[in-house]
Design a protein around this motif. Structure first.
Motif, PDB file in Angstrom:
ATOM      1  N   GLY A  20       1.086  -1.332  -0.026  1.00 29.30           N
ATOM      2  CA  GLY A  20      -0.250   0.236  -0.121  1.00 29.30           C
ATOM      3  C   GLY A  20       0.707   1.287   0.083  1.00 29.30           C
ATOM      4  N   ALA A  21       0.368   3.164  -0.298  1.00 34.05           N
ATOM      5  CA  ALA A  21       1.078   3.823  -0.218  1.00 34.05           C
ATOM      6  C   ALA A  21       1.023   4.038   1.448  1.00 34.05           C
ATOM      7  CB  ALA A  21       0.252   4.595  -0.140  1.00 34.05           C
ATOM      8  N   LEU A  37      -4.961  -2.729   4.333  1.00 38.05           N
ATOM      9  CA  LEU A  37      -6.025  -1.466   3.879  1.00 38.05           C
ATOM     10  C   LEU A  37      -5.035  -1.394   2.306  1.00 38.05           C
ATOM     11  CD1 LEU A  37      -5.302   1.343   6.279  1.00 38.05           C
ATOM     12  CD2 LEU A  37      -8.183  -0.262   5.800  1.00 38.05           C
ATOM     13  N   ASP A  38      -3.696  -1.604   2.286  1.00 34.95           N
ATOM     14  CA  ASP A  38      -3.186  -2.003   0.767  1.00 34.95           C
ATOM     15  C   ASP A  38      -3.729  -1.571  -0.691  1.00 34.95           C
ATOM     16  OD1 ASP A  38      -0.909  -1.444   2.265  1.00 34.95           O
ATOM     17  OD2 ASP A  38       0.054  -3.090   2.226  1.00 34.95           O
ATOM     18  N   ALA A 268      -7.162  15.464  -3.577  1.00 32.50           N
ATOM     19  CA  ALA A 268      -8.822  14.408  -3.814  1.00 32.50           C
ATOM     20  C   ALA A 268      -7.996  12.547  -3.409  1.00 32.50           C
ATOM     21  CB  ALA A 268      -9.895  14.130  -5.056  1.00 32.50           C
ATOM     22  N   GLY A 269      -6.825  12.793  -3.561  1.00 29.08           N
ATOM     23  CA  GLY A 269      -6.485  10.850  -2.725  1.00 29.08           C
ATOM     24  C   GLY A 269      -5.593  10.928  -1.864  1.00 29.08           C
ATOM     25  N   LEU A 270      -5.599  12.766  -0.750  1.00 31.64           N
ATOM     26  CA  LEU A 270      -4.751  12.665   0.039  1.00 31.64           C
ATOM     27  C   LEU A 270      -6.206  12.483   1.146  1.00 31.64           C
ATOM     28  CD1 LEU A 270      -3.574  16.310  -0.934  1.00 31.64           C
ATOM     29  CD2 LEU A 270      -2.558  14.435  -0.418  1.00 31.64           C
ATOM     30  N   PRO A 290      -7.569   4.560   3.862  1.00 37.00           N
ATOM     31  CA  PRO A 290      -6.774   4.505   2.835  1.00 37.00           C
ATOM     32  C   PRO A 290      -6.884   5.803   2.235  1.00 37.00           C
ATOM     33  CG  PRO A 290      -8.876   2.839   3.464  1.00 37.00           C
ATOM     34  CD  PRO A 290      -8.615   3.647   4.245  1.00 37.00           C
ATOM     35  N   HIS A 291      -5.978   6.211   1.625  1.00 33.10           N
ATOM     36  CA  HIS A 291      -5.576   7.050   0.982  1.00 33.10           C
ATOM     37  C   HIS A 291      -4.196   6.642  -0.759  1.00 33.10           C
ATOM     38  CE1 HIS A 291      -1.496   8.049   2.940  1.00 33.10           C
ATOM     39  NE2 HIS A 291      -1.530   6.960   2.711  1.00 33.10           N
TER      40      HIS A 291
END
Length: 305
Positions: A20-21, A37-38, A268-270, A290-291
């Motif tokens: 994941g991030a 959450l990855d 929008a993904g932060l 998640p992000h």
């Protein structure tokens, strides 16, 4: 042509699934719950790239071509109509595999890695404390041409653990990219090129910027076309700080041909903890995770290019 840049924060394929991030340096990001959450992180990253709807996408922190292809085929192709048949991720110098990459809807030509370059190869001197036999780029400078536009995709040295030493390494990287551009084009100011990626310049603005060799008047910083308070592209969950390490540095000719080309910063993904962003977020985005990443994506359009 629409061009985007996005630091994906550790995109790595392991045993058939993507990490994941997350950097793993925060306790909450190194648990079994965090690992669960990855997939959601990567779905959000795919949605953000689909929303950018770019013809060419420069990526940072991609482990290898297999990781890139897995993300493209299993996540991105499902997030929108756009597929990117031309994809490049060449081995760089980061031992953790945080390489740079390109995805494109248009053929990529003149593709070249510069990961093996030493300072002497470009007539440069290594700064004090830096091994002259060590490669210049801590990741790479990936060059490719999409139509008439030549891209130089970079991810420079982060400003730690020693800020002073990191500054010297980033300065060397910036000087090297400039030398590569000058060697490529007889008249760099008149050519069409774009330096993009994560240049890791700190946000405090104190002292001379390490990336000064690439800054105006050599280039035009397209993010300067945004109001000062709207240029940030990264949020540090550890300190709560904000910065703009991500860059779009256009040749004077490119910027002059498209004076109205104003970048968009897609935040929008932060995670919701980046409270400075008051706009909407992708469905499913959490407080920290998640992000999509701890970076926003940048996008800019050059009509008719």
């Amino acid at each position: 042509m629409r061009v985007a840049s996005f630091n994906m924060q550790n995109l790595r394929l392991r045993d058939g699934r993507l990490d994941g991030a997350r950097d793993g340096d925060r306790p909450e990001d190194a648990t079994a719950t965090a690992a669960g959450l990855d997939p959601a992180d990567r779905r959000l990253g795919a949605k953000l790239i689909a929303r950018a709807d770019a013809d060419v996408v420069a990526l940072q922190e991609v482990f290898d071509r297999a990781s890139l292809d897995h993300f493209h085929d299993r996540f991105l192709a499902r997030a929108g109509d756009g597929r990117y048949p031309w994809r490049v991720c060449l081995p760089g110098n980061d031992g953790r595999g945080q390489d740079v990459a390109l995805m494109s809807r248009r053929p990529l030509e003149d593709v070249a890695s510069h990961a093996s370059l030493r300072p002497a190869d470009l007539g440069l001197e290594a700064p004090r404390g830096v091994d002259p036999d060590h490669p210049i780029f801590r990741r790479d400078c990936l060059r490719a041409r999409a139509g008439p536009l030549t891209l130089f995709v970079c991810h420079f040295k982060a400003p730690y653990p020693s800020a002073r030493r990191a500054w010297a390494i980033r300065r060397l990287e910036a000087e090297a990219v400039r030398r590569l551009i000058e060697a490529r084009f007889p008249d760099p100011a008149a050519a069409l090129w774009l330096v993009l990626g994560d240049l890791n310049e700190p946000a405090d603005g104190t002292g001379a910027p390490a990336i000064a060799p690439l800054l105006p008047p050599f280039s035009v910083d397209l993010l300067q076309r945004l109001p000062p308070g709207r240029r940030w592209s990264w949020h540090d969950a550890e300190t709560g700080g904000y910065g703009r390490p991500d860059a779009l540095l256009a040749s004077p000719a490119l910027a002059g041909r498209f004076p109205q080309a104003c970048p968009e910063i897609l935040r929008a993904g932060l995670g919701h903890e980046a409270t400075r962003h008051a706009g909407p977020r992708l469905e499913g985005t959490g407080w920290h995770r998640p992000h999509a990443s701890d970076h926003a994506a940048l996008a800019v359009t050059f009509p008719g290019l």
